[in-house]
Design an enzyme around this catalytic site. Structure first.
Site, PDB file in Angstrom:
ATOM      1  CG  ASP A  52      -0.582  -0.003   2.750  1.00 29.51           C
ATOM      2  OD1 ASP A  52       0.921  -0.237   2.658  1.00 29.51           O
ATOM      3  OD2 ASP A  52      -1.157  -0.019   3.685  1.00 29.51           O
ATOM      4  CB  SER A  53       4.483   1.809  -0.082  1.00 30.25           C
ATOM      5  OG  SER A  53       4.726   0.628  -0.594  1.00 30.25           O
ATOM      6  CG  ASP A  91       0.288  -4.076   2.075  1.00 28.49           C
ATOM      7  OD1 ASP A  91       0.644  -5.046   2.878  1.00 28.49           O
ATOM      8  OD2 ASP A  91       1.229  -2.942   1.808  1.00 28.49           O
ATOM      9  CE  LYS A 121       3.133  -6.095   3.861  1.00 31.27           C
ATOM     10  NZ  LYS A 121       2.734  -4.990   4.432  1.00 31.27           N
ATOM     11  CD  GLU A 123       0.577  -1.547   7.886  1.00 33.90           C
ATOM     12  OE1 GLU A 123       0.066  -0.638   8.823  1.00 33.90           O
ATOM     13  OE2 GLU A 123       0.989  -1.237   6.996  1.00 33.90           O
ATOM     14  CD  GLU A 190       7.782  -0.407   7.668  1.00 34.51           C
ATOM     15  OE1 GLU A 190       6.660  -1.004   7.313  1.00 34.51           O
ATOM     16  OE2 GLU A 190       7.980   0.775   7.166  1.00 34.51           O
TER      17      GLU A 190
END
Ligand code: KIV
Length: 272
Positions: A52-53, A91, A121, A123, A190
């Site tokens: 999602d970057s 993501d 993925k 978070e 991270e």
């Protein structure tokens, strides 16, 4: 330097677990489009993360929060059309899985059905336990993400190193164990201290892939545009730049502009 490694025709979640068991480090990079994914896959990467970057890198947002599920599906399906060998992890964007396991499953199913991606993925740790469990019941592989979790940036306030204090380190270790027990096939850590990351990696059988988490983990991930030097403003200590494409590309564009203005381009051979 080239490192001896087992040749995999296709990388699966099982290959990654086997790599960890065989002490072969896992390589992971981001991609959001067909052309970049093709180059990264052909180079032999193990995992492409459709991160999602993309919200920052492709769309210019300050955070990862604005990107939508539809936008992630667009990016991921472009990547999937390019790849032949690597595993593609996508993501789940902010707001599509937190606090609602039914919505989490629906979001993950859309990713799998509409993109052809291989895993998702998410978070977070214990707070998203129900979402992870429910996605796993559909047979969708889940990668966890702990430490600095950019979707929670407004809770943290800054992008500094996480889990330096004992209480946060303890929670991170518990979360990592829980993600493994729930059935996640791997974990991204991270921006956490290298010693803590190594401890977590050694305590789990699933691979731990680090970004700013030192060399004691089972693999590394970087944002491709950062490691190619296309982005200039982002200079964290953990980032190794393999090229300075920002300068290279700027020079190429300037040369093109000059060539057009001076009618050097196109020349005799470049026309019909
Ligand atoms: O979105 C992303 O690119 C990521 C990596 C930084 C791990 O989550």
């Amino acid at each position: 330097m080239s490192v001896a490694k087992k040749q995999y025709k296709r990388i699966t979640v099982k290959s990654l677990i086997e790599m960890k068991a065989n002490k072969e480090k896992i390589s992971m990079l981001t991609a959001y489009d067909y052309t970049m994914a093709k180059i990264v896959d052909t180079a032999g990467i193990d995992v492409i993360l459709v991160g999602d970057s993309a919200s920052n890198v492709m769309a210019g947002h300050e955070t990862t929060l604005p990107i939508t599920l539809d936008q992630m599906i667009y990016h991921a399906s472009s990547v999937i059309r390019a790849i032949e060998r690597c595993l593609v992890v996508v993501d789940l964007p902010f707001g599509t899985y937190q606090g609602n396991s039914k919505q989490a499953l629906e979001s993950a199913i859309r990713i799998m059905k509409e993109t052809g991606g291989h895993a998702v993925k998410l978070e977070g740790g214990s707070e998203i336990e129900q979402s992870i469990s429910r996605i796993l019941t559909a047979g969708i592989p889940v990668m966890g993400h702990l430490g600095l979790t950019p979707q929670s940036i407004y809770k943290f306030g800054t992008y500094t190193v996480r889990a330096k204090e004992e209480a946060e380190a303890k929670k991170l270790k518990e979360d990592a164990k829980q993600l493994e027990e729930l059935g996640c096939f791997a974990l991204v850590l991270e921006k956490v201290p290298a010693k803590l990351a190594q401890e977590v990696a050694e305590s789990l059988t699933i691979p731990v892939i680090g970004i700013g988490a030192g060399s004691g983990v089972d693999g590394q991930v970087l944002v491709t545009h950062d490691m190619l030097g296309m982005t200039h403003e982002f200079n964290p200590r953990f980032l190794r730049r393999y090229l300075d494409l920002y300068t290279e590309m700027t020079n190429a564009f300037k040369q093109y502009i000059d060539d057009v203005k001076s009618v050097d381009f196109p020349n005799e051979k470049e026309q019909y």
